[in-house]
Design a protein around this motif. Structure first.
Motif, PDB file in Angstrom:
ATOM      1  N   THR A 113      -2.225  11.454  -4.828  1.00 54.90           N
ATOM      2  CA  THR A 113      -3.476  10.894  -4.115  1.00 54.90           C
ATOM      3  C   THR A 113      -3.585   9.621  -4.545  1.00 54.90           C
ATOM      4  O   THR A 113      -4.348   9.605  -5.882  1.00 54.90           O
ATOM      5  CB  THR A 113      -4.604  11.569  -3.753  1.00 54.90           C
ATOM      6  OG1 THR A 113      -4.369  12.994  -2.845  1.00 54.90           O
ATOM      7  CG2 THR A 113      -5.674  10.924  -3.017  1.00 54.90           C
TER       8      THR A 113
ATOM      9  N   GLN B 274      -5.061   7.389  -0.327  1.00 58.13           N
ATOM     10  CA  GLN B 274      -4.030   7.479   0.389  1.00 58.13           C
ATOM     11  C   GLN B 274      -3.023   8.662  -0.325  1.00 58.13           C
ATOM     12  O   GLN B 274      -2.842   8.481  -1.495  1.00 58.13           O
ATOM     13  CB  GLN B 274      -3.140   6.411   0.800  1.00 58.13           C
ATOM     14  CG  GLN B 274      -3.977   5.513   1.898  1.00 58.13           C
ATOM     15  CD  GLN B 274      -3.115   4.464   2.284  1.00 58.13           C
ATOM     16  OE1 GLN B 274      -1.689   4.315   2.006  1.00 58.13           O
ATOM     17  NE2 GLN B 274      -3.557   3.429   2.846  1.00 58.13           N
TER      18      GLN B 274
ATOM     19  N   THR C  78       1.224   3.610   1.886  1.00 59.15           N
ATOM     20  CA  THR C  78       1.924   4.202   3.233  1.00 59.15           C
ATOM     21  C   THR C  78       3.467   3.710   3.267  1.00 59.15           C
ATOM     22  O   THR C  78       4.244   4.320   3.829  1.00 59.15           O
ATOM     23  CB  THR C  78       1.114   3.825   4.342  1.00 59.15           C
ATOM     24  OG1 THR C  78      -0.262   4.114   4.346  1.00 59.15           O
ATOM     25  CG2 THR C  78       1.737   4.310   5.714  1.00 59.15           C
TER      26      THR C  78
ATOM     27  N   ARG D 236     -10.792   3.214  -1.560  1.00 61.39           N
ATOM     28  CA  ARG D 236     -10.011   3.984  -0.559  1.00 61.39           C
ATOM     29  C   ARG D 236      -8.864   4.818  -1.254  1.00 61.39           C
ATOM     30  O   ARG D 236      -8.310   4.666  -2.197  1.00 61.39           O
ATOM     31  CB  ARG D 236      -9.227   2.960   0.051  1.00 61.39           C
ATOM     32  CG  ARG D 236      -9.934   2.128   1.146  1.00 61.39           C
ATOM     33  CD  ARG D 236      -9.455   1.232   1.690  1.00 61.39           C
ATOM     34  NE  ARG D 236      -8.304   1.570   2.559  1.00 61.39           N
ATOM     35  CZ  ARG D 236      -7.161   1.124   2.892  1.00 61.39           C
ATOM     36  NH1 ARG D 236      -7.260  -0.293   2.263  1.00 61.39           N
ATOM     37  NH2 ARG D 236      -6.201   1.447   3.423  1.00 61.39           N
TER      38      ARG D 236
ATOM     39  N   ASP E 158       1.049  -1.222   0.065  1.00 57.10           N
ATOM     40  CA  ASP E 158      -0.042  -0.023  -0.143  1.00 57.10           C
ATOM     41  C   ASP E 158       0.784   1.132  -0.040  1.00 57.10           C
ATOM     42  O   ASP E 158       2.102   1.333   0.430  1.00 57.10           O
ATOM     43  CB  ASP E 158      -0.767  -0.019   1.238  1.00 57.10           C
ATOM     44  CG  ASP E 158      -0.290   0.188   2.513  1.00 57.10           C
ATOM     45  OD1 ASP E 158       0.333   1.207   2.674  1.00 57.10           O
ATOM     46  OD2 ASP E 158      -0.125  -0.851   3.348  1.00 57.10           O
TER      47      ASP E 158
ATOM     48  N   TRP F 210      -2.804  -0.007  -6.332  1.00 55.39           N
ATOM     49  CA  TRP F 210      -3.146   1.470  -6.011  1.00 55.39           C
ATOM     50  C   TRP F 210      -2.505   2.225  -7.191  1.00 55.39           C
ATOM     51  O   TRP F 210      -1.386   1.750  -7.895  1.00 55.39           O
ATOM     52  CB  TRP F 210      -2.214   1.677  -4.754  1.00 55.39           C
ATOM     53  CG  TRP F 210      -2.847   1.373  -3.610  1.00 55.39           C
ATOM     54  CD1 TRP F 210      -2.524  -0.047  -3.105  1.00 55.39           C
ATOM     55  CD2 TRP F 210      -3.753   1.828  -2.587  1.00 55.39           C
ATOM     56  NE1 TRP F 210      -3.494  -0.264  -1.889  1.00 55.39           N
ATOM     57  CE2 TRP F 210      -4.080   1.133  -1.679  1.00 55.39           C
ATOM     58  CE3 TRP F 210      -4.649   3.186  -2.448  1.00 55.39           C
ATOM     59  CZ2 TRP F 210      -4.963   1.126  -0.719  1.00 55.39           C
ATOM     60  CZ3 TRP F 210      -5.266   3.417  -1.625  1.00 55.39           C
ATOM     61  CH2 TRP F 210      -5.437   2.501  -0.459  1.00 55.39           C
TER      62      TRP F 210
END
Length: 309
Positions: A204, A213, A182, A211, A180, A263
């Motif tokens: 982003t 992030q 992060t 979702r 992910d 992602w």
């Protein structure tokens, strides 16, 4: 009777304030534009420009003549383009702008089949990472993403511009592969500084279930060009966020691997841009159709979609 080339050279020189910028717009040499204007002046028997080493200005006669012909010139050009289109002919200099890597990888390979069908076309490629002004700079078409649509310009979407995280297998040896965004912050970041704002770009990212992030990579190396960022990643210098088209050949060869694989960030569409005209010149029409057909045939919209991995 005066030739269209002479009239075009005069009008563009008046609009641009010089023979050199007019020549760039027309795809001619400054000497050729100057000769065309001189021939027009000789045929009319009046001087249309005051010439100096620094600038070109209209005479009083030139100003009157410009007002008389400028409105009719586009109609003449459109009429000629329409007749040529009806004959099925596409010819002339086709001035195209696109980013270097994208142009070489995905557009240049389309040239042989286009030129074999339309041998009268000559392509004037401009590989540059900037938004050009199609009308003011005399471009027939541009391919890229994020263009601001100025009056008189239309866009035709080709594929998504999805941003993904990539690194080389060599760099990832001994490191845990992030699942992910992060976890990307733990790696050496190869980031891009915006030429417009001077700030390092952040993205982003989102996944298939919606979702989101925000990703801020640790600044290890800073570049102003995605091709350089991709090259740095290939050299094993860290992780970078680049558009799928820049990374795709290296992902397919195994030279890069995708991180946080589900992602992506959406940077909008990759589009082909061209001037909006009632009668589009045949050379532009066949080029646009050729590019659109190739993207569909090669399923590039699907291959560029970071959301499908």
């Amino acid at each position: 009777m005066e030739t269209l080339a002479n009239l075009e050279s005069f009008v563009r020189s008046a609009e641009q304030g010089g023979f050199s910028p007019a020549a760039r717009q027309l795809g001619l040499t400054p000497a050729a534009v100057s000769r065309n204007v001189a021939m027009l002046e000789r045929n009319l028997g009046v001087r249309l420009f005051h010439r100096s080493t620094r600038k070109l200005t209209l005479t009083e006669a030139g100003e009157r003549f410009l007002l008389s012909v400028r409105g009719n010139l586009e109609g003449l050009q459109a009429a000629i383009a329409n007749v040529a289109s009806e004959r099925g002919e596409a010819s002339g200099v086709l001035k195209v702008s696109t980013a270097l890597n994208f142009g070489i990888e995905y557009l240049l390979p389309l040239a042989p089949s286009l030129l074999s069908r339309h041998p009268g076309i000559r392509i004037d490629w401009h590989f540059e990472s900037r938004q050009v002004d199609l009308i003011a700079e005399g471009f027939d078409a541009a391919i890229g993403g994020g263009f601001e649509l100025s009056p008189g310009v239309v866009s035709r979407p080709l594929a998504p511009a999805h941003i993904i995280a990539v690194a080389s297998p060599r760099y990832m040896e001994g490191r845990r592969k992030p699942n992910d965004p992060t976890a990307l912050r733990e790696l050496d970041g190869i980031v891009m500084r915006s030429a417009r704002t001077g700030r390092v770009r952040t993205w982003t990212m989102r996944n298939a279930v919606g979702r989101e992030q925000t990703v801020e990579l640790r600044e290890h190396l800073v570049f102003n060009d995605p091709a350089a960022m991709t090259r740095a990643a290939l050299l094993g210098l860290g992780v970078t966020l680049v558009a799928v088209p820049d990374a795709l050949p290296h992902l397919e060869s195994g030279a890069l691997v995708r991180l946080a694989p589900r992602w992506y960030a959406d940077a909008g569409p990759i589009s082909i841009y061209y001037a909006s005209r009632t009668l589009l010149p045949a050379k532009t029409r066949v080029f646009v159709d050729h590019v659109v057909d190739a993207f569909q045939r090669e399923r590039l919209a699907e291959r560029f979609a970071g959301s499908l991995a």
